[in-house]
Scaffold this motif. Structure first.
Motif, PDB file in Angstrom:
ATOM      1  N   GLU A 113       0.742  -1.233   0.018  1.00 39.34           N
ATOM      2  CA  GLU A 113       0.173  -0.043   0.056  1.00 39.34           C
ATOM      3  C   GLU A 113       1.010   1.165   0.027  1.00 39.34           C
ATOM      4  OE1 GLU A 113      -4.119   0.176   1.677  1.00 39.34           O
ATOM      5  OE2 GLU A 113      -3.124  -1.372   3.112  1.00 39.34           O
ATOM      6  N   TRP A 114       1.851   1.278   0.959  1.00 44.06           N
ATOM      7  CA  TRP A 114       2.679   2.477   0.933  1.00 44.06           C
ATOM      8  C   TRP A 114       3.211   2.823  -0.463  1.00 44.06           C
ATOM      9  CZ3 TRP A 114       7.945   1.265  -0.115  1.00 44.06           C
ATOM     10  CH2 TRP A 114       8.198  -0.260   0.060  1.00 44.06           C
ATOM     11  N   ARG A 115       3.690   1.683  -1.210  1.00 43.43           N
ATOM     12  CA  ARG A 115       4.385   1.709  -2.576  1.00 43.43           C
ATOM     13  C   ARG A 115       3.429   2.306  -3.443  1.00 43.43           C
ATOM     14  NH1 ARG A 115       9.034   0.815  -4.358  1.00 43.43           N
ATOM     15  NH2 ARG A 115       9.713  -0.393  -2.690  1.00 43.43           N
ATOM     16  N   LEU A 116       2.082   2.002  -3.465  1.00 41.88           N
ATOM     17  CA  LEU A 116       1.311   2.602  -4.416  1.00 41.88           C
ATOM     18  C   LEU A 116       1.044   4.024  -3.861  1.00 41.88           C
ATOM     19  CD1 LEU A 116      -1.085   2.129  -6.376  1.00 41.88           C
ATOM     20  CD2 LEU A 116      -2.754   1.553  -4.492  1.00 41.88           C
ATOM     21  N   PHE A 117       1.017   4.376  -2.737  1.00 40.32           N
ATOM     22  CA  PHE A 117       0.795   5.929  -2.466  1.00 40.32           C
ATOM     23  C   PHE A 117       1.943   6.463  -2.799  1.00 40.32           C
ATOM     24  CE2 PHE A 117      -1.913   4.437   1.224  1.00 40.32           C
ATOM     25  CZ  PHE A 117      -3.273   4.961   0.703  1.00 40.32           C
ATOM     26  N   ALA A 118       3.106   5.979  -2.786  1.00 44.62           N
ATOM     27  CA  ALA A 118       4.293   6.852  -3.291  1.00 44.62           C
ATOM     28  C   ALA A 118       4.376   6.887  -4.883  1.00 44.62           C
ATOM     29  CB  ALA A 118       5.373   5.996  -2.991  1.00 44.62           C
ATOM     30  N   GLU A 119       3.989   5.914  -5.537  1.00 41.38           N
ATOM     31  CA  GLU A 119       4.108   6.096  -7.027  1.00 41.38           C
ATOM     32  C   GLU A 119       2.890   7.135  -7.414  1.00 41.38           C
ATOM     33  OE1 GLU A 119       3.458   2.224  -8.723  1.00 41.38           O
ATOM     34  OE2 GLU A 119       5.162   1.402  -8.108  1.00 41.38           O
ATOM     35  N   ILE A 120       1.755   7.262  -6.744  1.00 36.94           N
ATOM     36  CA  ILE A 120       0.782   8.215  -7.129  1.00 36.94           C
ATOM     37  C   ILE A 120       1.457   9.602  -6.992  1.00 36.94           C
ATOM     38  CG2 ILE A 120      -1.558   9.111  -6.650  1.00 36.94           C
ATOM     39  CD1 ILE A 120      -1.536   6.461  -8.166  1.00 36.94           C
ATOM     40  N   VAL A 121       1.933   9.830  -5.685  1.00 33.96           N
ATOM     41  CA  VAL A 121       2.462  11.125  -5.371  1.00 33.96           C
ATOM     42  C   VAL A 121       3.536  11.522  -6.304  1.00 33.96           C
ATOM     43  CG1 VAL A 121       3.955  12.357  -3.786  1.00 33.96           C
ATOM     44  CG2 VAL A 121       2.069  10.923  -2.827  1.00 33.96           C
ATOM     45  N   SER A 122       4.452  10.462  -6.788  1.00 36.65           N
ATOM     46  CA  SER A 122       5.618  10.708  -7.798  1.00 36.65           C
ATOM     47  C   SER A 122       5.187  11.162  -8.992  1.00 36.65           C
ATOM     48  CB  SER A 122       6.506   9.786  -7.769  1.00 36.65           C
ATOM     49  OG  SER A 122       6.040   8.617  -8.389  1.00 36.65           O
TER      50      SER A 122
END
Length: 473
Positions: A271-280
């Motif tokens: 989940e944290w990686r998904l959020f990070a990819e969206i932010v980037s």
């Protein structure tokens, strides 16, 4: 399952706490030394309780003096006690006063900050505690900080980007905002509003109005099937599949590590990686702040940003854990207040005005994980999920038998099920959650003022079911 059951009526928790403390004072069964050295406002509550009668307190609590004394006997005889409460207290319009009543009882006998004693709220499941403490909460920042300018600035210096200094919408407020056309995007990380919130029909209509809904989850849920302009489903890993392992926070404040189960399930991501990819992608200038190699690096950041969680960065093997706050909060009677003292509260007792012929219905849990029901026949109680629990004396007085098919009606909806005769407070009923949510009204007037948590109780009528209108499946 217990030595003593005191059937307090819904909404009667404050009256019960006041009555019990009044009785303790009369018996001189309070810890005078602890009260004098570690608390404030004791004189105020003694004066207040001296002005109310047992008749009014017991009427509101739905108890007899014998039932009250049975509890006080047990509590006064115990050298130490742990006072626990769960959603029966917190999911109520007067939850704040109910919790303060429990705190009063604990302080009165010094049951805080020592072995075998304490105050312990129980959460719904293990993901809720840690998630809330990391700021996944509309009314708090990471570490439980109040959303204000000073705290937002503090986090901004640690993260390197601006942090909002205001509260957000709670889960119960989001459907209302959607219905008013105030939400363009609703991104949901787990959960199921359709099953968990009051008045599911209103929730369904509101979710249909959101232009873009994003559901990230480990399982398919009913809310994902509600039609909308654009509905996106993103699969994510369970906490056991997080890259670098994951943690859960228990109700004892223990942050417990679970190693990664190394497997790939379709397109699921941490989940944290998904959020990070969206932010980037949305804000590339912030990408560096979200570049964690794995969950170990994220835990290192948690230790830096939330000091109470220091030690989480050292967890590496199955069962590794830290307990934030140490073995006891308020150790030795030292409280996190300006003067280090605990505070007694004079409680505002809610008015209980139940019209003749009507009942209070509360929702209860069976064998289930949140809204996911594992069986149509509940093994905890031996009932079907359509059970309507009623006190045996109440059923007899109304001429009902165990198993009778009846219908409950509230201002919001109706629920048809089979009566299950048991022992409850008078003029109260219980139904399973989430099935009984059709009876629970929504709106600001049905929420606790400070936390904005919904009140999962309703006022209903009870009548034999009209079998001619029932659908046979």
């Amino acid at each position: 399952m217990c030595d003593l059951h005191v059937p307090v009526r819904p909404g009667g928790d404050v009256a019960f706490a006041d009555a019990a403390l009044k009785r303790l004072i009369e018996r001189d069964a309070v810890d005078h030394e602890f009260i004098e050295q570690h608390t404030n406002h004791w004189e105020n509550i003694v004066e207040h309780l001296g002005s109310v009668t047992y008749d009014e307190l017991l009427a509101d609590a739905g108890l007899t003096m014998a039932q009250l004394d049975a509890f006080v006997d047990e509590y006064a005889a115990a050298s130490s006690a742990i006072l626990l409460w769960s959603m029966g207290i917190t999911q109520h319009k007067h939850a704040g006063e109910g919790v303060r009543g429990i705190v009063n009882l604990a302080l009165s006998r010094g049951n805080v900050g020592r072995d075998g004693a304490g105050l312990m709220p129980l959460r719904g499941h293990s993901g809720v505690q840690g998630g809330a403490e990391m700021g996944a909460y509309a009314t708090a920042l990471p570490g439980g900080l109040e959303p204000n300018a000073a705290n937002a600035a503090l986090l901004a210096t640690k993260w390197g980007f601006d942090v909002p200094a205001h509260t957000g919408l709670t889960a119960a407020e989001m459907p209302e905002a959607a219905m008013a056309g105030e939400l363009d995007v609703l991104w949901m990380s787990g959960g199921n509003f359709l099953e968990s919130l009051p008045d599911p029909r209103a929730v369904e209509l509101s979710l249909e109005k959101v232009p873009l809904r994003v559901h990230q989850d480990i399982v398919l849920s009913s809310q994902m099937l509600i039609p909308g302009d654009d509905v996106i489903v993103l699969p994510v890993n369970t906490r056991y599949e997080q890259e670098g392992g994951g943690t859960e926070t228990t109700t004892e404040r223990r942050v417990v590590f679970s190693p990664e189960i190394p497997r790939i399930v379709g397109e699921a991501k941490s989940e944290w990686r998904l959020f990070a990819e969206i932010v980037s992608r949305v804000k590339p200038e912030l990408a560096d702040a979200f570049k964690w190699a794995d969950n170990q690096h994220l835990r290192q950041e948690i230790a830096r940003v939330v000091p109470a969680y220091a030690g989480i960065e050292t967890l590496a093997a199955t069962g590794d854990q830290v307990q934030w706050g140490g073995p006891h909060l308020c150790q030795g009677g030292e409280f996190p207040t300006a003067d280090g003292r605990g505070r007694f509260s004079v409680l505002a007792r809610p008015t209980i005005d139940l019209p003749d012929g009507m009942f209070t219905v509360s929702t209860r849990r069976g064998k289930q994980f949140n809204t996911m029901v594992q069986s149509e026949h509940d093994p905890f109680t031996g009932t079907g999920r359509d059970a309507i629990f009623i006190d045996s004396a109440e059923a007899a007085a109304l001429g009902f038998l165990d198993g009778d098919l009846v219908t409950l009606r509230s201002e919001t909806g109706e629920f048809t099920g089979h009566l299950h005769v048991t022992r409850l407070a008078r003029r109260s009923l219980q139904v399973y959650w989430p099935e009984g949510n059709v009876l629970i009204p929504s709106g600001p007037e049905h929420r606790e003022g400070a936390s904005r948590v919904p009140d999962y109780n309703a006022v209903v009528t009870l009548a034999p079911a009209d079998r001619s209108t029932l659908t046979v499946s």
